[in-house]
Every structure is written in structure tokens, then in C-alpha cells.
Design an enzyme around this catalytic site. Structure first.
Site, PDB file in Angstrom:
ATOM      1  N   SER A   1      40.755  30.613  44.562  1.00  0.00           N
ATOM      2  CA  SER A   1      40.147  31.797  43.958  1.00  0.00           C
ATOM      3  C   SER A   1      38.676  31.856  44.340  1.00  0.00           C
ATOM      4  O   SER A   1      37.901  30.936  44.026  1.00  0.00           O
ATOM      5  CB  SER A   1      40.266  31.733  42.432  1.00  0.00           C
ATOM      6  OG  SER A   1      39.334  32.635  41.876  1.00  0.00           O
TER       7      SER A   1
ATOM      8  N   HIS B   1      42.750  34.284  46.755  1.00  0.00           N
ATOM      9  CA  HIS B   1      42.948  34.953  45.467  1.00  0.00           C
ATOM     10  C   HIS B   1      41.643  35.643  45.062  1.00  0.00           C
ATOM     11  O   HIS B   1      40.577  35.021  45.022  1.00  0.00           O
ATOM     12  CB  HIS B   1      43.355  33.896  44.436  1.00  0.00           C
ATOM     13  CG  HIS B   1      43.722  34.423  43.089  1.00  0.00           C
ATOM     14  ND1 HIS B   1      44.971  34.949  42.802  1.00  0.00           N
ATOM     15  CD2 HIS B   1      43.009  34.476  41.934  1.00  0.00           C
ATOM     16  CE1 HIS B   1      45.005  35.309  41.530  1.00  0.00           C
ATOM     17  NE2 HIS B   1      43.823  35.042  40.961  1.00  0.00           N
TER      18      HIS B   1
ATOM     19  N   ASP C   1      39.779  37.695  42.132  1.00  0.00           N
ATOM     20  CA  ASP C   1      39.819  37.979  40.693  1.00  0.00           C
ATOM     21  C   ASP C   1      38.955  39.195  40.366  1.00  0.00           C
ATOM     22  O   ASP C   1      37.732  39.128  40.407  1.00  0.00           O
ATOM     23  CB  ASP C   1      39.328  36.763  39.909  1.00  0.00           C
ATOM     24  CG  ASP C   1      40.389  35.672  39.854  1.00  0.00           C
ATOM     25  OD1 ASP C   1      41.540  35.997  39.485  1.00  0.00           O
ATOM     26  OD2 ASP C   1      40.069  34.520  40.186  1.00  0.00           O
TER      27      ASP C   1
ATOM     28  N   MET D   1      37.709  41.787  37.635  1.00  0.00           N
ATOM     29  CA  MET D   1      37.565  41.889  36.174  1.00  0.00           C
ATOM     30  C   MET D   1      36.687  43.076  35.819  1.00  0.00           C
ATOM     31  O   MET D   1      35.653  43.299  36.459  1.00  0.00           O
ATOM     32  CB  MET D   1      36.928  40.609  35.627  1.00  0.00           C
ATOM     33  CG  MET D   1      37.679  39.348  36.031  1.00  0.00           C
ATOM     34  SD  MET D   1      37.005  37.904  35.214  1.00  0.00           S
ATOM     35  CE  MET D   1      37.929  36.585  36.006  1.00  0.00           C
TER      36      MET D   1
ATOM     37  N   HIS E   1      44.164  40.010  42.036  1.00  0.00           N
ATOM     38  CA  HIS E   1      44.575  39.846  40.640  1.00  0.00           C
ATOM     39  C   HIS E   1      43.711  40.781  39.802  1.00  0.00           C
ATOM     40  O   HIS E   1      42.529  40.512  39.563  1.00  0.00           O
ATOM     41  CB  HIS E   1      44.367  38.366  40.262  1.00  0.00           C
ATOM     42  CG  HIS E   1      44.676  38.046  38.833  1.00  0.00           C
ATOM     43  ND1 HIS E   1      44.318  36.841  38.262  1.00  0.00           N
ATOM     44  CD2 HIS E   1      45.317  38.746  37.866  1.00  0.00           C
ATOM     45  CE1 HIS E   1      44.712  36.827  37.000  1.00  0.00           C
ATOM     46  NE2 HIS E   1      45.312  37.970  36.721  1.00  0.00           N
TER      47      HIS E   1
ATOM     48  N   MET F   1      42.464  42.200  36.626  1.00  0.00           N
ATOM     49  CA  MET F   1      42.317  42.035  35.169  1.00  0.00           C
ATOM     50  C   MET F   1      41.522  43.249  34.701  1.00  0.00           C
ATOM     51  O   MET F   1      40.332  43.164  34.360  1.00  0.00           O
ATOM     52  CB  MET F   1      41.598  40.705  34.883  1.00  0.00           C
ATOM     53  CG  MET F   1      42.504  39.504  35.117  1.00  0.00           C
ATOM     54  SD  MET F   1      41.598  37.978  35.441  1.00  0.00           S
ATOM     55  CE  MET F   1      41.284  38.161  37.190  1.00  0.00           C
TER      56      MET F   1
ATOM     57  N   MET G   1      49.746  33.030  33.527  1.00  0.00           N
ATOM     58  CA  MET G   1      48.378  32.559  33.299  1.00  0.00           C
ATOM     59  C   MET G   1      48.411  31.277  32.463  1.00  0.00           C
ATOM     60  O   MET G   1      49.044  31.239  31.401  1.00  0.00           O
ATOM     61  CB  MET G   1      47.551  33.614  32.551  1.00  0.00           C
ATOM     62  CG  MET G   1      47.201  34.864  33.342  1.00  0.00           C
ATOM     63  SD  MET G   1      46.303  34.591  34.878  1.00  0.00           S
ATOM     64  CE  MET G   1      44.827  33.743  34.312  1.00  0.00           C
TER      65      MET G   1
ATOM     66  N   PHE H   1      37.434  33.868  32.987  1.00  0.00           N
ATOM     67  CA  PHE H   1      36.460  32.936  33.565  1.00  0.00           C
ATOM     68  C   PHE H   1      37.152  31.842  34.368  1.00  0.00           C
ATOM     69  O   PHE H   1      38.290  31.485  34.065  1.00  0.00           O
ATOM     70  CB  PHE H   1      35.640  32.268  32.445  1.00  0.00           C
ATOM     71  CG  PHE H   1      34.968  33.273  31.550  1.00  0.00           C
ATOM     72  CD1 PHE H   1      33.749  33.840  31.915  1.00  0.00           C
ATOM     73  CD2 PHE H   1      35.571  33.683  30.368  1.00  0.00           C
ATOM     74  CE1 PHE H   1      33.146  34.795  31.100  1.00  0.00           C
ATOM     75  CE2 PHE H   1      34.977  34.634  29.548  1.00  0.00           C
ATOM     76  CZ  PHE H   1      33.763  35.191  29.914  1.00  0.00           C
ATOM     77  N   GLY H   2      36.425  31.325  35.343  1.00  0.00           N
ATOM     78  CA  GLY H   2      36.895  30.140  36.045  1.00  0.00           C
ATOM     79  C   GLY H   2      36.495  28.908  35.246  1.00  0.00           C
ATOM     80  O   GLY H   2      35.711  28.997  34.302  1.00  0.00           O
TER      81      GLY H   2
ATOM     82  N   ASP I   1      48.119  30.316  37.435  1.00  0.00           N
ATOM     83  CA  ASP I   1      46.681  30.537  37.632  1.00  0.00           C
ATOM     84  C   ASP I   1      45.900  30.092  36.401  1.00  0.00           C
ATOM     85  O   ASP I   1      46.160  30.560  35.287  1.00  0.00           O
ATOM     86  CB  ASP I   1      46.462  32.044  37.890  1.00  0.00           C
ATOM     87  CG  ASP I   1      44.997  32.419  38.129  1.00  0.00           C
ATOM     88  OD1 ASP I   1      44.153  31.510  38.235  1.00  0.00           O
ATOM     89  OD2 ASP I   1      44.727  33.636  38.218  1.00  0.00           O
ATOM     90  N   GLY I   2      44.936  29.197  36.632  1.00  0.00           N
ATOM     91  CA  GLY I   2      44.035  28.771  35.560  1.00  0.00           C
ATOM     92  C   GLY I   2      44.109  27.273  35.310  1.00  0.00           C
ATOM     93  O   GLY I   2      45.165  26.764  34.933  1.00  0.00           O
ATOM     94  N   GLY I   3      43.011  26.591  35.571  1.00  0.00           N
ATOM     95  CA  GLY I   3      42.963  25.154  35.280  1.00  0.00           C
ATOM     96  C   GLY I   3      43.836  24.303  36.186  1.00  0.00           C
ATOM     97  O   GLY I   3      44.180  23.169  35.836  1.00  0.00           O
TER      98      GLY I   3
ATOM     99  N   GLY J   1      40.493  27.601  41.547  1.00  0.00           N
ATOM    100  CA  GLY J   1      39.126  28.063  41.794  1.00  0.00           C
ATOM    101  C   GLY J   1      38.132  26.937  41.748  1.00  0.00           C
ATOM    102  O   GLY J   1      37.748  26.364  42.768  1.00  0.00           O
ATOM    103  N   SER J   2      37.725  26.572  40.518  1.00  0.00           N
ATOM    104  CA  SER J   2      36.658  25.571  40.379  1.00  0.00           C
ATOM    105  C   SER J   2      37.066  24.213  40.941  1.00  0.00           C
ATOM    106  O   SER J   2      36.231  23.499  41.493  1.00  0.00           O
ATOM    107  CB  SER J   2      36.258  25.439  38.912  1.00  0.00           C
ATOM    108  OG  SER J   2      37.393  25.200  38.120  1.00  0.00           O
TER     109      SER J   2
HETATM  110  C1  DX5 Z   1      40.870  33.486  35.426  1.00  0.00           C
HETATM  111  C2  DX5 Z   1      41.159  33.850  36.857  1.00  0.00           C
HETATM  112  C3  DX5 Z   1      41.470  32.681  37.697  1.00  0.00           C
HETATM  113  C4  DX5 Z   1      40.300  31.756  37.856  1.00  0.00           C
HETATM  114  C5  DX5 Z   1      40.819  30.398  38.084  1.00  0.00           C
HETATM  115  O1  DX5 Z   1      40.625  34.630  34.715  1.00  0.00           O
HETATM  116  O2  DX5 Z   1      42.264  34.724  36.919  1.00  0.00           O
HETATM  117  O3  DX5 Z   1      41.997  33.050  38.949  1.00  0.00           O
HETATM  118  O4  DX5 Z   1      39.471  32.091  38.929  1.00  0.00           O
HETATM  119  O5  DX5 Z   1      39.773  29.514  38.040  1.00  0.00           O
HETATM  120  P1  DX5 Z   1      39.997  27.975  37.742  1.00  0.00           P
HETATM  121  O6  DX5 Z   1      40.921  27.465  38.848  1.00  0.00           O
HETATM  122  O7  DX5 Z   1      38.640  27.399  37.824  1.00  0.00           O
HETATM  123  O8  DX5 Z   1      40.639  27.852  36.397  1.00  0.00           O
HETATM  124 ZN    ZN Z   2      43.236  34.996  38.941  1.00  0.00          ZN
END
Ligand code: DX5
Ligand code: ZN
Length: 218
Positions: A6, A31, A33, A35, A64, A66, A135, A141-142, A171-173, A193-194
Site C-alpha cells: 500500500s 494498492h 488507498d 480516503m 481501494h 474508502m 478488512m 490509517f496505516g 488488508d490491515g496490519g 503498507g507500514s
Molecule cells: C487502511 C488501508 C490499508 C492500509 C494498510 O485503511 O486500507 O490499505 O494502508 O496499512 P498497514 O499495512 O500499515 O496496516
Molecule cells: Zn487499503
């Protein structure tokens, strides 16, 4: 397994470079994101960035959204060079119509569910879905922690989509700590992502993630 880094956690001043790094390391998807500050409490990027990213990579651009009422922006993302668009079931009043219009334009149609949203909400749209995004954090947030209660949901999602040509994405964590488990559960595609871009060597991290996946499937 497909790994979709991401770009939310990438260095926006060096976005082209960061994308080349992860794609060179084997990431097949990027990916994006998007928002809107309404559906989620954060504002990020839009079609202009997708258009710029399209120029630097042939990787699959996984957008994606949001965003509330995502139908309003489908054409903009399509024109910008998106390969797939994922909308949130909670954000649209006409899910089937949104999915069908994404497909009509030749893109992959994705639907995403927040952690607390039941799988039943997509039960009657399975034939219109190419990608199901579960999700594992509340979007916005990442860098958030993976919500463990989502594991049984992933299992139930696998059962629900059996027999349909639907990719299962989480997706997420997602990180080196849980990617092997996700692969073993049959997840086809993970967003990270992170855990990729916040490391000293994102390319090396991607390769280590692929190694963890292949040894877990051996
Ligand atoms: C969250 C996003 C994710 C996010 C993932 O709202 O949809 O795609 O970037 O980031 P990490 O991998 O750091 O949880
Ligand atoms: Zn995402």
C-alpha cells in the site's frame, strides 16, 4: 500469493522510486488507498495520483475506495488507469450496480467489508465480485494492529466464495508475523503498507514475505 504494497506508507516525495523498489522485489500489485474524510476520518489521494503512478509501472493498480457513494468517481479512476476498483459495502446504496459498472468497463470489481460488517451483506452479489477484501483493521490509517477476531471471518469467507472465481484479499496490519498464517488459510492476496515501507529495505522485506509464504505452503 499476491502481495500488494500500500503506497499509503510510501514516501510521497519519492513515490515512483518506492513503487519501482517493491515491484522489482516481486510485488505484483500496487494498492492505492483513497480516503474522502467522510467514510473514514482521513483524506489521502485520488485519481490524479493514480494517473501519475500509471506512468511509472505496469503493475496491477488496485484502487481501494474508502469513499461515500463511490459510484460518483468510478469513471475518474477508470480514466486514470486503475486495473481494479474496490468499493465498500457500507458506502454504497447499490452495491450490485457499482460492481457491475466496474466490470462493464473491463476492470476487476472488488468489494470490501469493515471488520464489523457481516459477510451476509454480499451474499446476493457473489456473481458480480472478482475480489473480496476483508478488512483486518478499521479503515482510515496505516500502521494499525491486525484485529484477531477477523481470522474466523476469513475462514467463513473462504467457505462462502467456494466455487466462485473470487480472489480473497486481506488488508490491515499484515506483516511478517502473520503472512504465513494468512497464506495457510488460503488468502490469495494481502495488502501491506507500514510493514513494507516503514522498514529500512522495503525490497528485502517483500522478498522475506514471499519466502515466509512459500515455506508455509511447503
Ligand atoms: C487502511 C488501508 C490499508 C492500509 C494498510 O485503511 O486500507 O490499505 O494502508 O496499512 P498497514 O499495512 O500499515 O496496516
Ligand atoms: Zn487499503
Amino acid at each position: 500469493m499476491i502481495i500488494a504494497p500500500s503506497i499509503l506508507s510510501a514516501d510521497f516525495a519519492n513515490l515512483g522510486r518506492d513503487i519501482q523498489t517493491v515491484v522489482h522485489a516481486g510485488a505484483q500489485w500496487i494498492h492505492v488507498d483513497v480516503m474522502d474524510g467522510v467514510f473514514v476520518p482521513n483524506i489521502t489521494i485520488g485519481p490524479l495520483v493514480v494517473k501519475a503512478v500509471r506512468k511509472v509501472t505496469t503493475a496491477f493498480l488496485d484502487c481501494h475506495l474508502m469513499v461515500v457513494d463511490p459510484e460518483r468517481y468510478l469513471d475518474d479512476f477508470i480514466r486514470s488507469g486503475a486495473d481494479g476498483i474496490t468499493v465498500h459495502v457500507e458506502a454504497t446504496r447499490h452495491l450490485q450496480r457499482a460492481l457491475a459498472s466496474i466490470r462493464e468497463k473491463g476492470l476487476k470489481s472488488g468489494v470490501s467489508l469493515n471488520p464489523s460488517t457481516p459477510l451476509e451483506t454480499i451474499k446476493y452479489c457473489l456473481a458480480d465480485i472478482d475480489l473480496l477484501l476483508i478488512m483486518s483493521v478499521n479503515p482510515g490509517f496505516g500502521g494499525q494492529a491486525f484485529i484477531k477476531a477477523v481470522f474466523p471471518k476469513i475462514q467463513e469467507a473462504k467457505t462462502m466464495i467456494e466455487g466462485y472465481p473470487i480472489q480473497l484479499q486481506v488488508d490491515g496490519g499484515v506483516s511478517k508475523d502473520n503472512i504465513a498464517k494468512l497464506a495457510q488459510m488460503g488468502v490469495d492476496n494481502v495488502v501491506a503498507g507500514s510493514s513494507v515501507f516503514m522498514t529500512a529495505d522495503p525490497g528485502k522485506t517483500i522478498k522475506e514475505m514471499f519466502d515466509l509464504v512459500s515455506s508455509s505452503l511447503r
